[in-house]
Scaffold this active site. Structure first.
Site, mmCIF file in Angstrom:
data_model
loop_
_atom_site.group_PDB
_atom_site.id
_atom_site.type_symbol
_atom_site.label_atom_id
_atom_site.label_comp_id
_atom_site.label_asym_id
_atom_site.label_seq_id
_atom_site.Cartn_x
_atom_site.Cartn_y
_atom_site.Cartn_z
ATOM 1 N N CYS A 1 92.377 -29.641 26.340
ATOM 2 C CA CYS A 1 93.740 -29.101 26.200
ATOM 3 C C CYS A 1 94.326 -28.980 27.596
ATOM 4 O O CYS A 1 93.732 -29.383 28.581
ATOM 5 C CB CYS A 1 93.712 -27.751 25.479
ATOM 6 S SG CYS A 1 93.172 -26.440 26.550
ATOM 7 N N ARG B 1 87.551 -28.694 27.338
ATOM 8 C CA ARG B 1 87.122 -27.508 26.588
ATOM 9 C C ARG B 1 85.780 -27.858 25.911
ATOM 10 O O ARG B 1 85.733 -28.194 24.746
ATOM 11 C CB ARG B 1 88.181 -27.085 25.567
ATOM 12 C CG ARG B 1 89.530 -26.755 26.181
ATOM 13 C CD ARG B 1 89.526 -25.516 27.052
ATOM 14 N NE ARG B 1 89.346 -24.291 26.309
ATOM 15 C CZ ARG B 1 90.345 -23.626 25.736
ATOM 16 N NH1 ARG B 1 91.558 -24.128 25.778
ATOM 17 N NH2 ARG B 1 90.132 -22.516 25.087
ATOM 18 N N ARG C 1 102.741 -20.892 19.263
ATOM 19 C CA ARG C 1 101.339 -20.777 18.843
ATOM 20 C C ARG C 1 100.855 -19.325 18.913
ATOM 21 O O ARG C 1 99.986 -18.909 18.167
ATOM 22 C CB ARG C 1 100.452 -21.651 19.741
ATOM 23 C CG ARG C 1 100.624 -23.145 19.549
ATOM 24 C CD ARG C 1 99.622 -23.918 20.378
ATOM 25 N NE ARG C 1 98.326 -23.269 20.281
ATOM 26 C CZ ARG C 1 97.519 -23.063 21.333
ATOM 27 N NH1 ARG C 1 97.865 -23.467 22.541
ATOM 28 N NH2 ARG C 1 96.347 -22.464 21.170
HETATM 29 C C1 EPZ Z 1 88.945 -18.104 23.936
HETATM 30 O O1 EPZ Z 1 88.826 -19.508 24.156
HETATM 31 C C2 EPZ Z 1 90.434 -17.853 23.737
HETATM 32 N N1 EPZ Z 1 90.915 -18.616 22.579
HETATM 33 C C3 EPZ Z 1 91.206 -18.282 24.986
HETATM 34 O O2 EPZ Z 1 92.578 -17.924 24.782
HETATM 35 C C4 EPZ Z 1 90.670 -17.490 26.186
HETATM 36 O O3 EPZ Z 1 91.334 -17.917 27.352
HETATM 37 C C5 EPZ Z 1 89.157 -17.739 26.315
HETATM 38 O O4 EPZ Z 1 88.498 -17.364 25.082
HETATM 39 C C6 EPZ Z 1 88.548 -16.925 27.451
HETATM 40 O O5 EPZ Z 1 88.767 -15.567 27.221
HETATM 41 C C7 EPZ Z 1 90.676 -18.123 21.353
HETATM 42 O O6 EPZ Z 1 90.040 -17.099 21.175
HETATM 43 C C8 EPZ Z 1 91.236 -18.919 20.212
HETATM 44 P P1 EPZ Z 1 85.326 -19.700 26.100
HETATM 45 P P2 EPZ Z 1 87.346 -20.195 24.145
HETATM 46 O O7 EPZ Z 1 84.453 -20.455 25.172
HETATM 47 O O8 EPZ Z 1 86.495 -19.551 23.124
HETATM 48 C C9 EPZ Z 1 83.357 -22.838 29.077
HETATM 49 C C10 EPZ Z 1 94.906 -18.249 24.713
HETATM 50 O O9 EPZ Z 1 95.753 -18.479 25.589
HETATM 51 N N2 EPZ Z 1 82.571 -23.290 27.916
HETATM 52 O O10 EPZ Z 1 85.055 -18.251 26.343
HETATM 53 O O11 EPZ Z 1 87.538 -21.666 24.060
HETATM 54 C C11 EPZ Z 1 84.838 -23.193 28.936
HETATM 55 O O12 EPZ Z 1 85.077 -24.512 29.397
HETATM 56 C C12 EPZ Z 1 93.572 -18.970 24.759
HETATM 57 O O13 EPZ Z 1 95.054 -17.428 23.767
HETATM 58 C C13 EPZ Z 1 81.559 -24.240 28.119
HETATM 59 O O14 EPZ Z 1 81.329 -24.709 29.236
HETATM 60 O O15 EPZ Z 1 86.840 -19.813 25.599
HETATM 61 C C14 EPZ Z 1 85.517 -22.161 29.801
HETATM 62 O O16 EPZ Z 1 85.482 -22.596 31.140
HETATM 63 C C15 EPZ Z 1 93.471 -19.921 25.937
HETATM 64 N N3 EPZ Z 1 80.848 -24.657 27.049
HETATM 65 C C16 EPZ Z 1 84.617 -20.923 29.656
HETATM 66 O O17 EPZ Z 1 83.366 -21.397 29.126
HETATM 67 C C17 EPZ Z 1 81.070 -24.175 25.783
HETATM 68 O O18 EPZ Z 1 80.359 -24.597 24.837
HETATM 69 C C18 EPZ Z 1 85.154 -19.872 28.699
HETATM 70 O O19 EPZ Z 1 85.407 -20.500 27.476
HETATM 71 C C19 EPZ Z 1 82.090 -23.217 25.599
HETATM 72 C C20 EPZ Z 1 82.829 -22.789 26.682
#
Ligand code: EPZ
Length: 426
Positions: free
Chosen positions: A124, A129, A407
């Site tokens: 995205c 992601r 969104r």
């Molecule tokens: C959730 O996304 C939120 N979205 C995001 O909000 C929020 O920014 C994010 O958590 C962090 O708080 C929803 O809840 C729908 P992560 P998520 O998995 O679950 C890495 C908004 O604006 N990672 O905690 O996708 C990833 O690349 C959105 O409302 C891996 O490497 O976030 C990132 O750098 C944007 N491998 C970090 O972890 C994985 O398998 C945190 O991602 C999963 C994640």
């Protein structure tokens, strides 16, 4: 089921310089309603979720539920979901493409049916992601996952079994998927280095009402004791802490004042010190009210480092950056969660903001004036940052790409107009 979306309009038109003042009710949390809707797949019966905001992401999640055979019906701010009959366990590509966080359906479908096919969620605007942590954990729980041609083919022929999982990153989505897969697994699951976000606590609270046995949500160690099945339940979605932070930024950037109702001070406790460092007076009173007054001279908060909860939320960084660009002094932002979460800086510079970005660090030198410009939103919170800055900029600004804003914000225009903003969708 449709929402009154901005994206039907082409753009927002904002006349800056108006001081905002008044009171607003904070909507239900987007990042809670999505996993909650996914969790209803596990329930054999009807669930009703209250305080559900009108968001295009929530609509997309309901389309996925209907595609699975879970009947969704919205009445004002409540959504009822009857998941008695699951008729499908594949999520079509076009529905997966609509919202990358649809990956959170994976754990619930597997928990209910033991198999699922869905496409890899695209990257995205915030950068890649990855879902490697989701896949690693589910494999440990006995799920056979084939990744080919952009699809995930998942099967647990012997059912899902509880496992001991340590996450290398406290990923919100991975924590949610593990919980959803574990609630009806055989045996217990322990998650170490789990995400602690309030939305995780909300998901566990709902699932426990449905008969799950989850302890430790909100801490780094979550234990899920597998139960045979879940019934339905009623649940009210927690307030959206990022929307609350957004409205606080809109009041502060116009040097105004605002009373937020249905807001949870504890959920944004890491953002409050930033407002205090700026010189805002901000406090909570009663169970769910936050008051901010920004009429004094404000100064830069100097340093903002995003972190996992309970640290400074990455999702609030863009709007705080918009605010910081108008404060006396310099603010250094360090973005530790996402690779590419400063895209709004380019657009803010079109208003006259002085921001230099180097990889995950952005340095903002406050300026006294911003002047209206034509802007384009590139992601949800980046779009909210542009609206925030345009409220301060002298003259008129226009913002396109507002489907991003739809969104996560329920009637952003209506709410801002309620407190005195000159904003309309044309
Ligand atoms: C959730 O996304 C939120 N979205 C995001 O909000 C929020 O920014 C994010 O958590 C962090 O708080 C929803 O809840 C729908 P992560 P998520 O998995 O679950 C890495 C908004 O604006 N990672 O905690 O996708 C990833 O690349 C959105 O409302 C891996 O490497 O976030 C990132 O750098 C944007 N491998 C970090 O972890 C994985 O398998 C945190 O991602 C999963 C994640």
């Amino acid at each position: 089921m449709g929402v009154a979306v901005l994206s039907g309009a082409q753009r927002l038109v904002i006349g800056g310089g108006k001081r905002l003042s008044g009171e607003l009710e904070v909507q239900g949390a987007k990042n809670s309603i999505l996993p909650l809707l996914s969790g209803t797949v596990l329930c054999r019966g009807e669930s009703v979720l209250h305080n559900c905001p009108h968001l295009t992401d929530a609509d997309a999640a309901c389309r996925i539920l209907n595609c699975l055979g879970c009947k969704c019906k919205r009445e004002q701010n409540s959504i009822s979901i009857n998941s008695e009959q699951l008729v499908n366990t594949d999520v079509p590509l076009e529905l997966m493409r609509e919202m990358r966080s649809s990956i959170v359906f994976l754990g619930a479908i597997l928990g209910r049916a033991g198999h699922c096919r869905l496409s890899f969620p695209g990257g995205c605007e915030l950068g890649p992601r990855p879902i490697d942590l989701h896949i690693l954990a589910l494999r440990k729980m006995g799920v056979d996952i084939k990744e080919e041609h952009g699809y995930l083919d998942c099967n647990a022929p012997k059912g899902i079994r509880g496992a001991h999982i340590s996450l290398s990153i406290p990923s919100v989505g991975a924590t949610e998927n593990i919980i959803l897969a574990a609630v009806t697994a055989k045996g217990n699951t322990e998650i170490n280095n789990a995400a602690r976000e309030p939305e995780i606590v909300d998901l566990a609270a709902f699932l426990n009402k449905c008969g799950a046995k989850i302890t430790g949500a909100g801490t780094g160690t979550i234990i899920i004791e597998g139960v045979p099945k879940l019934g339905g339940a009623q649940h009210s979605v927690i307030p959206d802490r990022i929307v609350a932070a957004t409205y606080l930024c809109c009041a502060a950037i116009t040097r105004g004042e605002l009373l937020l109702k249905n807001a949870d001070f504890n959920h944004i406790s890491a953002v409050i010190p930033a407002f205090e460092q700026m010189g805002c007076s901000i406090y909570t009173y009663g169970k769910d009210r936050i008051y901010i007054n920004a009429s004094k001279n404000l100064r830069a908060p100097h340093k903002i480092i995003t972190s996992v909860h309970p640290g400074f939320p990455t999702d609030a960084q863009p709007m705080i950056m918009a605010l910081a660009s108008t404060l006396k002094g310099t603010t250094v932002f360090v973005e530790t969660i996402f690779d590419n979460r400063f895209r709004h800086a380019q657009e803010l510079s079109r208003l006259g903001a002085k921001i230099s970005v180097d990889n995950r660090v952005a340095v903002v030198e406050g300026v006294e004036r911003l002047t209206g410009a034509d802007l384009e939103a590139t992601d949800l919170r980046g779009g909210a940052a542009l609206v925030t800055a345009a409220l301060f900029a002298e003259g008129t600004s226009t913002i396109t790409g507002i489907s991003h804003i739809d969104r996560g914000y329920d009637d952003l225009v209506g709410n801002l107009r309620k407190i005195g903003a000159d904003i309309e969708n044309k």
